[in-house]
Design a protein around this motif. Structure first.
Motif, short mmCIF file in Angstrom:
data_model
loop_
_atom_site.label_atom_id
_atom_site.label_comp_id
_atom_site.label_asym_id
_atom_site.label_seq_id
_atom_site.Cartn_x
_atom_site.Cartn_y
_atom_site.Cartn_z
N MET A 1 0.84 -1.18 0.00
CA MET A 1 0.00 0.00 0.00
C MET A 1 0.88 1.24 0.00
N ASP A 2 0.51 2.27 -0.75
CA ASP A 2 1.32 3.48 -0.79
C ASP A 2 1.01 4.32 0.45
N ALA A 3 1.61 5.54 0.51
CA ALA A 3 1.47 6.36 1.71
C ALA A 3 0.03 6.73 1.99
N ALA A 4 -0.84 6.71 0.96
CA ALA A 4 -2.25 7.08 1.17
C ALA A 4 -3.08 5.88 1.52
N ALA A 5 -2.47 4.71 1.64
CA ALA A 5 -3.29 3.54 1.89
C ALA A 5 -2.74 2.62 2.95
N GLU A 6 -1.51 2.85 3.43
CA GLU A 6 -0.89 1.92 4.36
C GLU A 6 -1.22 2.29 5.79
N LEU A 7 -1.08 1.30 6.64
CA LEU A 7 -1.50 1.44 8.02
C LEU A 7 -0.32 1.51 8.96
N GLU A 8 -0.56 2.01 10.14
CA GLU A 8 0.48 2.15 11.16
C GLU A 8 0.69 0.85 11.89
N SER A 9 1.97 0.55 12.33
CA SER A 9 2.25 -0.67 13.08
C SER A 9 2.64 -0.36 14.49
N GLY A 10 2.26 -1.32 15.40
CA GLY A 10 2.65 -1.19 16.79
C GLY A 10 2.02 -0.01 17.48
N ALA A 11 0.85 0.47 17.01
CA ALA A 11 0.23 1.61 17.68
C ALA A 11 -0.19 1.23 19.07
N GLU A 12 -0.14 2.19 19.96
CA GLU A 12 -0.53 1.93 21.33
C GLU A 12 -2.03 1.78 21.37
N ASP A 13 -2.47 1.01 22.28
CA ASP A 13 -3.89 0.78 22.47
C ASP A 13 -4.57 2.10 22.74
N ARG A 14 -5.57 2.47 21.88
CA ARG A 14 -6.24 3.75 22.03
C ARG A 14 -7.38 3.71 23.03
N THR A 103 1.28 9.99 11.26
CA THR A 103 1.85 10.16 12.58
C THR A 103 1.44 11.47 13.23
N ASP A 104 1.27 12.52 12.44
CA ASP A 104 0.90 13.83 12.97
C ASP A 104 -0.60 14.01 13.13
N GLY A 105 -1.38 12.97 12.81
CA GLY A 105 -2.83 13.04 12.92
C GLY A 105 -3.50 13.61 11.68
N GLY A 106 -2.73 13.83 10.62
CA GLY A 106 -3.30 14.35 9.38
C GLY A 106 -4.08 13.28 8.62
N HIS A 107 -5.24 13.67 8.08
CA HIS A 107 -6.08 12.73 7.34
C HIS A 107 -5.38 12.24 6.08
N VAL A 108 -5.42 10.92 5.86
CA VAL A 108 -4.78 10.33 4.69
C VAL A 108 -5.82 9.73 3.74
N ALA A 109 -6.71 8.90 4.29
CA ALA A 109 -7.69 8.24 3.43
C ALA A 109 -8.83 7.65 4.25
N ASP A 110 -9.96 7.41 3.58
CA ASP A 110 -11.08 6.66 4.15
C ASP A 110 -11.20 5.37 3.34
N TRP A 111 -11.39 4.26 4.02
CA TRP A 111 -11.46 2.99 3.31
C TRP A 111 -12.38 2.02 4.02
N HIS A 112 -12.80 1.00 3.28
CA HIS A 112 -13.77 0.03 3.78
C HIS A 112 -13.07 -1.30 4.07
N MET A 191 1.13 4.73 10.33
CA MET A 191 -0.25 5.03 9.98
C MET A 191 -1.20 4.32 10.94
N THR A 192 -2.32 4.97 11.22
CA THR A 192 -3.35 4.38 12.07
C THR A 192 -4.71 4.62 11.42
N SER A 193 -5.54 3.58 11.43
CA SER A 193 -6.90 3.71 10.93
C SER A 193 -7.88 3.24 12.00
N THR A 194 -8.89 4.02 12.24
CA THR A 194 -9.89 3.67 13.26
C THR A 194 -11.29 3.72 12.66
N GLY A 195 -12.20 2.96 13.28
CA GLY A 195 -13.57 2.96 12.80
C GLY A 195 -14.43 2.04 13.63
#
Length: 203
Positions: A1-14, A103-112, A191-195
């Motif tokens: 996945m490119d920068a607009a589609a890849e996800l973050e790894s090892g994120a802390e439990d939100r 990482t800075d909290g900037g919006h990258v993409a919405d996905w299903h 990258m982090t994606s939530t939903g």
């Protein structure tokens, strides 16, 4: 996945999580002794009181009054309530819209995303339909109301997705499952994606 589609790894439990806080032990009793006249007198009274309590407890134990002895001595140990959510709460077919940020909290993409968790909640599969990617899920951790799965890619025809990611899910009342995907891009961007996942078997 490119920068607009890849996800973050090892994120802390939100969700706040997962580690329960220990509360302070409440005061069991108050001292009725008047202020001591001297250190020696105070120490003597403490020894006398301790001897009286120990002697009384021993008599009660010998006489079979175990419960009464524990009340006299005091038992501060309390078991924490069992708040673990059963595996069945995660089993089923789920789907939801994810919002991805960098990482800075900037919006990258919405996905299903569509997820299927199999009986026992130890494994499953997923499809990231927006990016035409799919993979398997394997349970790696369970803590109270949370389940952590490792995603391993099995299909990425357009080479838009990461090879591995982490999925954390936990119940959101009767609504469904809150979800957090995390990974890192090939360029090293987190990258982090939530939903929210809804149970597609009930709709």
């Amino acid at each position: 996945m490119d920068a607009a589609a890849e996800l973050e790894s090892g994120a802390e439990d939100r969700g706040g999580a997962a580690v329960p806080a220990t509360s302070a032990v409440p005061v069991q009793q108050l001292s009725l002794w008047p202020p001591p006249r001297s250190v020696q007198g105070s120490a003597r009274r403490r020894r006398q009181l301790t001897g009286l309590l120990v002697g009384t407890a021993a008599v009660l134990l010998i006489a079979g009054g175990t419960a009464a002895a524990w009340v006299l001595i005091g038992d501060d140990t309390k078991e924490a309530p069992d708040t673990t959510v059963p595996a069945e709460a995660f089993v089923g077919s789920w789907a939801g819209e994810m919002t991805q940020v960098d990482t800075d909290g900037g919006h990258v993409a919405d996905w299903h995303a569509e997820v299927r968790i199999e009986e026992g909640a130890e494994q499953g599969s997923t499809a990231w339909t927006t990016f035409t990617c799919s993979g398997t899920l394997r349970l790696t951790a369970a803590d109270n109301d949370r389940r952590v799965y490792t995603y391993t890619e099995t299909a990425d025809p357009e080479e838009r997705c990461v090879d591995e990611a982490e999925l954390i899910v936990w119940p959101d009342g009767d609504t469904g499952l809150k979800a957090e995907w995390s990974s890192v891009t090939r360029e090293g961007t987190r990258m982090t994606s939530t939903g929210l996942f809804v149970d597609t078997g009930r709709t």
